[in-house]
Design an enzyme around this catalytic site. Structure first.
Site, mmCIF file in Angstrom:
data_model
loop_
_atom_site.group_PDB
_atom_site.id
_atom_site.type_symbol
_atom_site.label_atom_id
_atom_site.label_comp_id
_atom_site.label_asym_id
_atom_site.label_seq_id
_atom_site.Cartn_x
_atom_site.Cartn_y
_atom_site.Cartn_z
ATOM 1 N N LYS A 246 0.834 -1.210 0.000
ATOM 2 C CA LYS A 246 0.000 0.000 0.000
ATOM 3 C C LYS A 246 0.871 1.263 0.000
ATOM 4 O O LYS A 246 1.694 1.448 0.897
ATOM 5 C CB LYS A 246 -0.912 -0.016 1.234
ATOM 6 C CG LYS A 246 -1.672 1.300 1.495
ATOM 7 C CD LYS A 246 -2.609 1.173 2.708
ATOM 8 C CE LYS A 246 -3.246 2.513 3.078
ATOM 9 N NZ LYS A 246 -4.137 2.406 4.261
ATOM 10 N N ASP B 51 -2.877 10.034 4.001
ATOM 11 C CA ASP B 51 -4.261 9.592 4.180
ATOM 12 C C ASP B 51 -5.001 10.552 5.111
ATOM 13 O O ASP B 51 -4.878 10.456 6.335
ATOM 14 C CB ASP B 51 -4.283 8.163 4.764
ATOM 15 C CG ASP B 51 -5.706 7.640 4.930
ATOM 16 O OD1 ASP B 51 -6.644 8.282 4.401
ATOM 17 O OD2 ASP B 51 -5.870 6.572 5.567
ATOM 18 N N LYS C 62 -10.579 12.280 8.573
ATOM 19 C CA LYS C 62 -10.102 11.826 9.881
ATOM 20 C C LYS C 62 -10.104 12.994 10.869
ATOM 21 O O LYS C 62 -9.955 14.141 10.446
ATOM 22 C CB LYS C 62 -8.653 11.333 9.766
ATOM 23 C CG LYS C 62 -8.477 9.984 9.107
ATOM 24 C CD LYS C 62 -7.000 9.590 9.077
ATOM 25 C CE LYS C 62 -6.784 8.262 8.400
ATOM 26 N NZ LYS C 62 -7.356 7.108 9.104
ATOM 27 N N ASP D 204 1.460 6.228 5.691
ATOM 28 C CA ASP D 204 0.500 5.266 5.149
ATOM 29 C C ASP D 204 0.990 4.620 3.841
ATOM 30 O O ASP D 204 0.299 3.802 3.250
ATOM 31 C CB ASP D 204 -0.854 5.971 4.938
ATOM 32 C CG ASP D 204 -2.042 5.045 5.131
ATOM 33 O OD1 ASP D 204 -1.866 3.984 5.764
ATOM 34 O OD2 ASP D 204 -3.133 5.382 4.639
ATOM 35 N N ASP E 83 -12.300 6.587 3.972
ATOM 36 C CA ASP E 83 -11.083 6.366 4.757
ATOM 37 C C ASP E 83 -10.618 4.905 4.693
ATOM 38 O O ASP E 83 -9.507 4.586 5.106
ATOM 39 C CB ASP E 83 -11.328 6.790 6.213
ATOM 40 C CG ASP E 83 -10.040 7.004 6.980
ATOM 41 O OD1 ASP E 83 -8.971 7.031 6.343
ATOM 42 O OD2 ASP E 83 -10.110 7.152 8.220
ATOM 43 N N GLU F 46 -9.460 3.378 2.232
ATOM 44 C CA GLU F 46 -8.960 3.538 0.858
ATOM 45 C C GLU F 46 -7.869 2.538 0.508
ATOM 46 O O GLU F 46 -7.663 2.230 -0.657
ATOM 47 C CB GLU F 46 -8.459 4.970 0.654
ATOM 48 C CG GLU F 46 -7.025 5.255 1.142
ATOM 49 C CD GLU F 46 -6.809 5.029 2.634
ATOM 50 O OE1 GLU F 46 -7.789 5.100 3.398
ATOM 51 O OE2 GLU F 46 -5.658 4.774 3.038
ATOM 52 N N ARG G 268 -7.578 -0.663 0.960
ATOM 53 C CA ARG G 268 -8.087 -1.883 0.314
ATOM 54 C C ARG G 268 -8.531 -1.602 -1.120
ATOM 55 O O ARG G 268 -8.479 -2.492 -1.965
ATOM 56 C CB ARG G 268 -9.209 -2.485 1.178
ATOM 57 C CG ARG G 268 -10.404 -1.601 1.356
ATOM 58 C CD ARG G 268 -11.260 -2.036 2.541
ATOM 59 N NE ARG G 268 -10.700 -1.615 3.825
ATOM 60 C CZ ARG G 268 -11.256 -1.862 5.008
ATOM 61 N NH1 ARG G 268 -12.385 -2.556 5.089
ATOM 62 N NH2 ARG G 268 -10.694 -1.438 6.112
HETATM 63 N N1 BES Z 1 -4.390 4.248 7.046
HETATM 64 C C1 BES Z 1 -5.508 3.897 7.836
HETATM 65 C C2 BES Z 1 -5.183 2.864 8.917
HETATM 66 C C3 BES Z 1 -4.226 3.310 9.982
HETATM 67 C C4 BES Z 1 -4.688 3.794 11.178
HETATM 68 C C5 BES Z 1 -2.866 3.181 9.797
HETATM 69 C C6 BES Z 1 -3.797 4.156 12.166
HETATM 70 C C7 BES Z 1 -1.986 3.551 10.786
HETATM 71 C C8 BES Z 1 -2.446 4.035 11.979
HETATM 72 C C9 BES Z 1 -6.616 3.311 6.959
HETATM 73 O O1 BES Z 1 -6.681 3.801 5.668
HETATM 74 C C10 BES Z 1 -7.906 3.631 7.637
HETATM 75 O O2 BES Z 1 -8.188 4.778 7.774
HETATM 76 N N2 BES Z 1 -8.632 2.608 8.052
HETATM 77 C C11 BES Z 1 -9.859 2.779 8.714
HETATM 78 C C12 BES Z 1 -10.828 1.756 8.176
HETATM 79 C C13 BES Z 1 -12.236 1.966 8.628
HETATM 80 C C14 BES Z 1 -12.815 3.226 7.993
HETATM 81 C C15 BES Z 1 -13.050 0.765 8.250
HETATM 82 C C16 BES Z 1 -9.640 2.562 10.213
HETATM 83 O O3 BES Z 1 -8.869 1.674 10.572
HETATM 84 O O4 BES Z 1 -10.191 3.320 11.005
HETATM 85 ZN ZN ZN Z 2 -4.859 4.486 4.899
HETATM 86 ZN ZN ZN Z 3 -7.808 5.607 5.542
#
Ligand code: BES
Ligand code: ZN
Ligand code: ZN
Length: 504
Positions: A267, A272, A279, A290, A349, A351, A353
């Site tokens: 990724k 992000d 966020k 990210d 968010d 994104e 996947r």
């Molecule tokens: N990049 C984030 C995940 C992340 C969170 C990485 C904290 C490092 C530290 C990812 O893109 C994300 O935002 N995931 C969401 C998914 C949710 C919306 C289903 C999450 O984990 O909150």
């Molecule tokens: Zn992310």
């Molecule tokens: Zn995200």
């Protein structure tokens, strides 16, 4: 840093300091190593042990000047606790080297000999010691103009009495390649989003490909459009910076036809913000990392190009920013992935996947028969496993076993989470084939269940490094910030597969 190794004694080495591993509760009056060290240092070892200044606990250090000593050429000695002798493996030896180098650089020492006192394969031991030394010298203070950490060490010597000299040398060289490549990954991860855009990332990949001899192809948005990568492109819509899909390939000199093609897919979200599903502001600056999954793939490919294993390896890195704008994808939009599958975007968010779905499909198109993807994918993985274990999930138990075993060799921990088909119910959509989030329960697993939809039955495993790729606190052997997790494991996955391929 010049790297040397010796199978002789530490006593005559032309270095400023010698770092020596000491086991828990080890005594200088036992017969053996410490006894000899004690007698050539005028009894100082017994003195620090008897005074309970040195107990041999992990990462404990005692620093001594050897004044008026004719039997050891070095002027300074660092004793480094390594814990129980029975639990002492290459992971601890690597950390011991890191602890020693970090402690000694703070004392203005420029040349160091390390005596890890680990029994076993000298090539492997020399490698992990040098890896640990290089990794300990990384600091995240690139843009600081004052009070920067000292990082110049001119010489490092690995000492393994009686070991095979060529094996030691080979291991030390491999350790240099791996250590530098881990730091390359950490440097990319540490870069602010303004510098590490998808275009910049692809330029860094080009530099690596040119310097070390990998083939490279970078798809721009027009080519992604032609390939039907609507899922990946839906993430870059909100950004001024165009998405890039980096493809690196290592091909061995005498490549045979057929056989497996292992692909690493990482990724590469260079920032992000969450997109329209923005966020919260707290800690958002960390979302520059990210793209660590992508940087891990690039770092591993950088090392593989130099180590030259006997099997081919593909590296695929989808890169994009995730920003809100008038053109950004909205919650509720439906996008079509390269495989033809339609996805309802519930949360912009989620994104990672979306970009991985098309990158995995593209790796398959390029002939990948085994895929390992790596991503800072879910916050939920930190709740499940903290910053100790990286989550591994997949469809091929043998591949997962290989990842865990390679991790053990590298001193990196992986813990498998389940992927029962019941979890896939959570990503069913009312309007499209699937949706990109599966609710609050088992967030790390439903993210993997989403990715599985794009693997089309090929052997696959997914690593979620959201909890392990960044460290909030410094360790004695490592600065805080980007950890470079999984680069060393990836290199060993390839080495193990190559050994199997060669029939050993
Ligand atoms: N990049 C984030 C995940 C992340 C969170 C990485 C904290 C490092 C530290 C990812 O893109 C994300 O935002 N995931 C969401 C998914 C949710 C919306 C289903 C999450 O984990 O909150
Ligand atoms: Zn992310
Ligand atoms: Zn995200």
């Amino acid at each position: 840093m010049q790297i040397e190794s010796t199978n002789g004694s530490y006593r005559a080495l032309d270095v400023q300091a010698i770092a020596i591993a000491v086991f828990k509760d080890e005594k200088a009056d036992d017969v053996g190593f410490l006894k000899e060290l004690d007698s050539v240092t005028g009894g100082v070892i017994k003195s620090v042990i008897d005074s309970e200044e040195l107990k041999g606990k992990e990462a404990e250090t005692v620093y001594l000047h050897l004044v008026g000593n004719g039997e050891i050429k070095a002027q300074r000695l660092l004793l480094v606790g390594v814990g129980e002798r029975s639990e002492y493996t290459s992971a601890q030896a690597s950390q011991m080297a890191g602890t020693a180098v970090r402690a000694l650089r703070g004392k203005s020492v420029k040349s160091i000999a390390i005596v890890p006192r680990l029994e076993g394969n000298p090539e492997e031991i020399a490698s992990v010691v040098v890896e640990g030394a290089f990794m300990s010298l990384f600091d995240p203070d690139k843009y600081r103009t004052e009070d920067k950490e000292e990082r110049e060490i001119s010489k490092l010597v690995v000492v393994m009495d009686g070991a095979d000299e060529t094996a030691l040398k080979r291991g030390a060289e491999r350790g240099r390649i791996i250590g530098e490549s881990v730091n390359f990954t950490r440097d990319l991860a540490n870069e602010p989003g303004a510098y590490m855009t998808p275009t910049n990332m692809s330029e860094r990949a080009r530099e690596v490909a040119t310097e070390f001899g990998l083939s490279i192809d970078v798809l721009d948005e027009a080519r992604m459009e032609q390939e039907g990568m609507g899922s990946l492109l839906s993430v870059s819509h909100g950004s001024e910076e165009p998405a890039k899909l980096i493809v690196l390939k290592y091909t061995p000199a005498n490549a045979s036809e057929g056989g497996d093609l292992l692909a690493f897919v990482g990724k590469g979200i260079t920032f992000d913000s969450g997109g329209i599903s923005l966020k919260p502001g707290d800690n958002m600056e960390l979302m520059k990392y990210d793209m660590t999954g992508g940087a891990t793939v690039m770092g591993a490919m950088r090392a593989i190009a130099q180590i030259k294993p006997s099997i081919p390896v593909l590296g695929v890195v989808p890169c994009s920013e995730n920003l809100p704008s008038g053109k950004a994808t909205k919650p509720g939009d439906v996008v079509r992935a390269m495989t033809g599958k339609t996805i309802e975007v519930i949360n912009t968010d989620a994104e990672g996947r979306l970009i991985l779905a098309d990158a995995i499909a593209y790796a398959r198109k390029l002939g990948a028969t085994k895929i390992v993807d790596i991503a800072t994918l879910t916050g939920a993985v930190s709740i499940a496993l903290g910053d100790v274990n990286t989550a591994v999930i997949g469809t091929d138990q043998e591949l997962i076993g290989e990842i865990v075993a390679a991790g053990k060799e590298a001193g990196e921990k992986f813990w498998q989470l389940p992927l029962d088909k019941e979890y896939s119910k959570q990503i069913k959509s009312d309007i499209a084939d699937i949706k990109n989030v599966g609710g609050r329960k088992a967030g790390t697993i439903t993210a993997a269940a989403f990715l599985k939809e794009f693997t089309d039955g090929v052997s696959w495993a997914h690593l979620d490094i959201a909890g392990t790729a960044w460290s909030d606190e410094a360790k004695p052997y490592r600065a805080k910030g980007p950890t470079g997790v999984a680069v060393r494991t990836f290199i060993r996955i390839v080495a193990r597969a190559a050994a199997k391929h060669n029939g050993s």
